[in-house]
Scaffold this active site. Structure first.
Site, PDB file in Angstrom:
ATOM      1  N   GLU A  90      10.828   1.419   9.829  1.00 28.22           N
ATOM      2  CA  GLU A  90      11.867   2.406   9.488  1.00 28.22           C
ATOM      3  C   GLU A  90      11.211   3.775   9.617  1.00 28.22           C
ATOM      4  OE1 GLU A  90      14.871   1.779   9.110  1.00 28.22           O
ATOM      5  OE2 GLU A  90      15.045  -0.282   8.383  1.00 28.22           O
ATOM      6  N   LYS A 106       0.855  -1.191   0.000  1.00 30.69           N
ATOM      7  CA  LYS A 106       0.000   0.000   0.000  1.00 30.69           C
ATOM      8  C   LYS A 106       0.887   1.236   0.000  1.00 30.69           C
ATOM      9  CE  LYS A 106      -1.224   2.800   2.912  1.00 30.69           C
ATOM     10  NZ  LYS A 106      -1.248   4.067   2.145  1.00 30.69           N
ATOM     11  N   GLU A 152      12.002  17.199  13.202  1.00 29.65           N
ATOM     12  CA  GLU A 152      12.371  16.736  11.858  1.00 29.65           C
ATOM     13  C   GLU A 152      11.667  17.627  10.826  1.00 29.65           C
ATOM     14  OE1 GLU A 152      10.719  13.046  10.391  1.00 29.65           O
ATOM     15  OE2 GLU A 152      12.449  12.702   9.125  1.00 29.65           O
ATOM     16  N   CYS A 166      14.719  10.232   4.821  1.00 30.00           N
ATOM     17  CA  CYS A 166      14.777   9.848   6.230  1.00 30.00           C
ATOM     18  C   CYS A 166      16.158  10.107   6.807  1.00 30.00           C
ATOM     19  CB  CYS A 166      14.374   8.398   6.397  1.00 30.00           C
ATOM     20  SG  CYS A 166      15.302   7.299   5.339  1.00 30.00           S
TER      21      CYS A 166
END
Ligand code: NAD
Length: 469
Positions: free
Chosen positions: A247, A171, A375, A281
């Site tokens: 992750e 997905k 972040e 990331c």
């Protein structure tokens, strides 16, 4: 008229009644209409994958390897087509570290993973008996991917799952579903029906991702995305004791030691922070620079950054594209606006047209300023001055994240010593974010659970069975 895409279930294209628009972040134009699946569609995909598992998991290791190699060849054959689709829906340019580069990575990971194997290990073979360790596939693996590297991350999830005898339901993110649908269609040209299925949803009333995390017939979730969503996945996966690889987000620090040559490291620092417009990331999201070289490092970094061509990713001359979506754009703008009062804007700082935000560098920030603490996942790099390396390490470690980090120095042994004190899963010296298919990659602290890549990554798609005789 924009093309309407279909889900891939049991080797068939399956249309949905409802669709949602996927827009090009550079122009706002509609790239295509994606299927807006319901949970019954997810059930059908999981049933198809479970049926395919019965035969796929029984194939010999050689046959599975050969099939994975055929998939790798198909990816290479369709590389340019997929690169164009990634650029249209994700926004990253075709060139530079953009969509062609992403497809190069997808091919490299697919090829390397195809060649890996997990043969049976004999743990003991003597008068007292024999002990064998076997690695067995889990069943249906659910893959949930983000929007920053839609095809490469899909390959990171799917190839090790297939290589170890599992079947997959993937997905993709609602922002970038089209390249994944096309990838799965291409894979289905060489794989048996049901081995890889794709279901897409808009994250509206029926969340397919949430449905996957709690689905009783999905045995493992491999998830790449934010910490907040990762926590939700972990909570609902607990009920069915699913295996998980998570992750999650990062807030990677780079530490520049006083012995560097600022001109020499400027390019590496820039791409460490601004790869994929910072929407990576393991991009460098905070930069700590020693006071002896602080001004010079800032100067050379800005000199390099100000010449990077920004624009519509379909143009062959462009090296950085827009921010991928409005939510992310707003987040970057908010953090940069707040940083303007605290630090010194050396470059950028003001949004451009639409979703374009120029590379932004803000110096003289402190560890508790929002642009340093949070972040940003966008093209804005905060720089913090330090006097003692132990303080820089302590500040770098003052984070719930622990994905990557980097140390910049001419003294490799000194850099390795600093690296060993950093609380993160990967540390690079004189570069940042350079992952490779044979080295395990994963986060510590809230950046995730488990690793991807290499033999250690492959093992995560298996359960161990030990046979004592
Ligand atoms: P996100 O968490 O918003 O979405 C990720 C995926 O989860 C999407 O497919 C989304 O549809 C799905 N999802 C949404 N709600 C869900 C639910 N309740 N249950 C299950 N799935 C659900 O993340 P994003 O904005 O797409 O990606 C950006 C984040 O991903 C950043 O934090 C970045 O650091 C992280 N990321 C990490 C890595 C890594 O390898 N560690 C790689 C890329 C991105």
């Amino acid at each position: 008229m924009a093309k309407t895409y279909a889900m891939v279930i049991g080797g068939q294209s399956v249309e949905t009644k409802e669709t949602f628009e996927v827009k090009n972040p550079s122009t706002g134009e509609i790239v295509g209409l994606a299927p807006n699946a319901k949970l019954v569609d997810l059930d059908a995909a999981v049933a198809a994958a479970a049926a395919a598992f019965e035969t796929w998991s029984q194939k010999s290791d050689e046959d599975i390897q050969a099939a994975c190699e055929e998939v790798t060849a198909k990816i290479a054959e369709h590389s340019e087509e997929l690169a164009q689709l990634i650029t249209l829906e994700q926004g990253k340019p075709l060139n530079g570290l953009g969509s062609r580069w992403e497809m190069g990575g997808a091919g490299a990971w697919a090829g390397y993973t195809s060649g890996l194997s997990l043969p049976m290990k004999v743990l003991q073979d003597n008068n007292e008996g024999q002990v064998e360790l076997h690695r067995k596939p889990l069943g249906v693996v659910g893959s949930i991917t983000p929007w920053n590297f839609p095809v490469m991350i899909a390959i990171w999830h799917m190839m090790p799952a297939l290589r170890t005898g599992n079947t997959v339901v993937i997905k993709p993110s609602p922002y970038t579903p089209l390249s994944t649908i096309r990838l799965v269609e291409i894979m289905n040209e060489v794989l048996p029906a049901g081995v890889v299925n794709c279901v897409t949803g808009s994250d509206g009333a029926e969340s397919i991702g949430a449905g996957m995390s709690s689905h009783p017939d999905i045995k493992k979730i491999v998830f790449t995305g934010s910490i907040g969503t990762g926590e939700k996945v972990a909570r609902s996966a607990a009920e069915t004791m699913k295996r998980m690889t998570l992750e999650l987000g990062g807030n990677d620090a780079g530490i520049v030691l006083p012995d560097v040559d600022p001109a020499q490291i400027a390019e590496g620092l820039f791409w460490g922070g601004f790869i994929n417009n910072g929407q990576t990331c393991a991009a460098m999201k905070r930069l700590y620079v020693h006071e002896d070289v602080y001004d010079e490092v800032c100067e050379h970094l800005v000199a390099f950054a100000k010449n990077i061509p920004l624009g519509d990713g379909m143009s062959e001359d462009v090296i950085l594209g827009p921010v991928q979506n409005q939510m992310q754009f707003n987040k970057v703008k908010e953090l940069v606006d707040a940083a303007k009062d605290k630090g010194r804007v050396l470059l950028g700082g003001e949004p451009g047209e639409g979703l374009f935000f120029p590379p932004t560098i803000v110096a003289d920030l402190e560890n508790d300023d929002a642009l340093v603490r949070e972040e940003q996942f966008g093209p804005a790099l905060p720089i913090i001055k330090y006097s003692h390396v132990d303080d820089a390490i302590a500040q770098a470690n003052q984070s719930e994240n622990g994905l990557g980090g980097s140390v910049w120095s001419q003294d490799i042994e000194k850099a390795k010593e600093v690296a060993s004190k950093m609380q993160c899963g990967s540390v690079w010296i004189n570069k940042h974010g350079a992952i490779q298919p044979n080295a395990p990659f994963g986060g510590v602290k809230k950046s995730g659970i488990g690793v991807e890549f290499g033999e250690e990554g492959l093992q995560e798609y298996t359960d161990i069975q030990v046979i004592f005789s």
